[in-house]
Write a protein that holds these residues in place. Structure first.
Motif, PDB file in Angstrom:
ATOM      1  N   UNK A  46     -35.850 -31.861  11.033  1.00  0.00           N
ATOM      2  CA  UNK A  46     -35.759 -33.279  11.398  1.00  0.00           C
ATOM      3  C   UNK A  46     -34.725 -33.971  10.516  1.00  0.00           C
ATOM      4  N   UNK A  47     -33.791 -34.673  11.152  1.00  0.00           N
ATOM      5  CA  UNK A  47     -32.800 -35.447  10.409  1.00  0.00           C
ATOM      6  C   UNK A  47     -33.283 -36.882  10.215  1.00  0.00           C
ATOM      7  N   UNK A  48     -33.749 -37.498  11.293  1.00  0.00           N
ATOM      8  CA  UNK A  48     -34.242 -38.863  11.229  1.00  0.00           C
ATOM      9  C   UNK A  48     -35.232 -39.090  12.364  1.00  0.00           C
ATOM     10  N   UNK A  49     -35.903 -40.232  12.306  1.00  0.00           N
ATOM     11  CA  UNK A  49     -36.865 -40.550  13.348  1.00  0.00           C
ATOM     12  C   UNK A  49     -36.923 -42.057  13.562  1.00  0.00           C
ATOM     13  N   UNK A  50     -37.376 -42.427  14.743  1.00  0.00           N
ATOM     14  CA  UNK A  50     -37.585 -43.830  15.087  1.00  0.00           C
ATOM     15  C   UNK A  50     -38.980 -43.980  15.658  1.00  0.00           C
ATOM     16  N   UNK A  51     -39.592 -45.104  15.370  1.00  0.00           N
ATOM     17  CA  UNK A  51     -40.904 -45.403  15.932  1.00  0.00           C
ATOM     18  C   UNK A  51     -40.800 -46.714  16.695  1.00  0.00           C
ATOM     19  N   UNK A  52     -41.251 -46.676  17.939  1.00  0.00           N
ATOM     20  CA  UNK A  52     -41.233 -47.852  18.791  1.00  0.00           C
ATOM     21  C   UNK A  52     -42.678 -48.228  19.110  1.00  0.00           C
ATOM     22  N   UNK A  53     -43.074 -49.442  18.753  1.00  0.00           N
ATOM     23  CA  UNK A  53     -44.459 -49.859  19.010  1.00  0.00           C
ATOM     24  C   UNK A  53     -44.698 -50.074  20.506  1.00  0.00           C
ATOM     25  N   UNK A  54     -45.951 -50.284  20.842  1.00  0.00           N
ATOM     26  CA  UNK A  54     -46.279 -50.624  22.224  1.00  0.00           C
ATOM     27  C   UNK A  54     -45.499 -51.864  22.622  1.00  0.00           C
ATOM     28  N   UNK A  61     -47.331 -45.922  21.655  1.00  0.00           N
ATOM     29  CA  UNK A  61     -46.450 -45.881  20.488  1.00  0.00           C
ATOM     30  C   UNK A  61     -45.578 -44.643  20.680  1.00  0.00           C
ATOM     31  N   UNK A  62     -44.267 -44.781  20.504  1.00  0.00           N
ATOM     32  CA  UNK A  62     -43.362 -43.654  20.727  1.00  0.00           C
ATOM     33  C   UNK A  62     -42.655 -43.280  19.430  1.00  0.00           C
ATOM     34  N   UNK A  63     -42.689 -41.991  19.111  1.00  0.00           N
ATOM     35  CA  UNK A  63     -41.997 -41.453  17.939  1.00  0.00           C
ATOM     36  C   UNK A  63     -40.901 -40.534  18.461  1.00  0.00           C
ATOM     37  N   UNK A  78     -32.891 -34.796  20.642  1.00  0.00           N
ATOM     38  CA  UNK A  78     -34.004 -35.669  20.307  1.00  0.00           C
ATOM     39  C   UNK A  78     -35.253 -35.173  21.018  1.00  0.00           C
ATOM     40  N   UNK A  79     -36.382 -35.304  20.333  1.00  0.00           N
ATOM     41  CA  UNK A  79     -37.671 -34.898  20.882  1.00  0.00           C
ATOM     42  C   UNK A  79     -38.688 -35.999  20.588  1.00  0.00           C
ATOM     43  N   UNK A  80     -39.613 -36.142  21.481  1.00  0.00           N
ATOM     44  CA  UNK A  80     -40.695 -37.103  21.285  1.00  0.00           C
ATOM     45  C   UNK A  80     -41.881 -36.387  20.658  1.00  0.00           C
ATOM     46  N   UNK A  81     -42.483 -37.027  19.677  1.00  0.00           N
ATOM     47  CA  UNK A  81     -43.645 -36.477  18.988  1.00  0.00           C
ATOM     48  C   UNK A  81     -44.845 -37.354  19.318  1.00  0.00           C
ATOM     49  N   UNK A  82     -45.946 -36.732  19.643  1.00  0.00           N
ATOM     50  CA  UNK A  82     -47.167 -37.475  19.945  1.00  0.00           C
ATOM     51  C   UNK A  82     -47.630 -38.238  18.696  1.00  0.00           C
ATOM     52  N   UNK A  83     -47.921 -39.521  18.835  1.00  0.00           N
ATOM     53  CA  UNK A  83     -48.373 -40.294  17.676  1.00  0.00           C
ATOM     54  C   UNK A  83     -49.784 -39.931  17.217  1.00  0.00           C
ATOM     55  N   UNK A  84     -50.512 -39.165  18.025  1.00  0.00           N
ATOM     56  CA  UNK A  84     -51.878 -38.783  17.648  1.00  0.00           C
ATOM     57  C   UNK A  84     -51.940 -37.532  16.792  1.00  0.00           C
ATOM     58  N   UNK A  89     -49.112 -39.285  12.738  1.00  0.00           N
ATOM     59  CA  UNK A  89     -49.837 -40.270  11.932  1.00  0.00           C
ATOM     60  C   UNK A  89     -49.169 -40.439  10.576  1.00  0.00           C
ATOM     61  N   UNK A  90     -48.750 -39.328   9.952  1.00  0.00           N
ATOM     62  CA  UNK A  90     -48.071 -39.402   8.647  1.00  0.00           C
ATOM     63  C   UNK A  90     -46.732 -40.132   8.756  1.00  0.00           C
ATOM     64  N   UNK A  91     -45.963 -39.871   9.818  1.00  0.00           N
ATOM     65  CA  UNK A  91     -44.676 -40.553   9.991  1.00  0.00           C
ATOM     66  C   UNK A  91     -44.875 -42.055  10.210  1.00  0.00           C
ATOM     67  N   UNK A  92     -45.903 -42.410  10.953  1.00  0.00           N
ATOM     68  CA  UNK A  92     -46.189 -43.832  11.165  1.00  0.00           C
ATOM     69  C   UNK A  92     -46.578 -44.513   9.858  1.00  0.00           C
ATOM     70  N   UNK A  93     -47.361 -43.827   9.035  1.00  0.00           N
ATOM     71  CA  UNK A  93     -47.768 -44.389   7.743  1.00  0.00           C
ATOM     72  C   UNK A  93     -46.551 -44.587   6.843  1.00  0.00           C
TER      73      UNK A  93
END
Length: 112
Positions: A46-54, A61-63, A78-84, A89-93
């Motif tokens: 992983x180089x970077x990530x973005x989180x988009x809220x609802x 929530x999209x990661x 780019x790949x989407x990761x399940x927020x669950x 959860x760690x990336x969101x935190x």
């Protein structure tokens, strides 16, 4: 007398433009992530990530992960990761704790 129809037409055009700007500012008309990974992605990939809220047009929530190039490739993957997932959860935190100025995307090295 020709002034009144022109003024009304101009007013109508302004109302339409204002309505369209509100629609376009709301973002895409659907979720970006139609399929999300349920398995962990190695941190080294992983180089970077973005989180988009609802948002109004997407209830999820999209990661979105941007992966490092493989074999000197210039293609951005780019790949989407399940927020669950635990990783999600760690990336969101991390995002909530360290991304104080809401920059997107966020370098993965800022989290580990």
């Amino acid at each position: 007398m020709a002034f009144l129809p022109r003024a009304l037409l101009l007013l109508l055009l302004a109302v339409v433009c204002i309505q369209l700007s509100g629609v376009l500012a709301d973002g895409p008309d659907r979720c970006w992530c139609l399929n999300s990974l349920k398995k962990r992605v190695p941190r080294e990939e992983i180089e970077e990530f973005s989180i988009f809220p609802r948002r109004s047009k997407c209830d999820n929530v999209e990661i979105i992960l941007t992966l490092k190039p493989v074999n000197n490739s210039t293609e951005v993957v780019q790949r989407c990761l399940s927020p669950e997932t635990k990783q999600g959860i760690n990336l969101q935190a991390c995002w909530n704790k360290k991304n104080t100025n809401n920059t997107s995307p966020f370098k993965i090295s800022n989290c580990f």
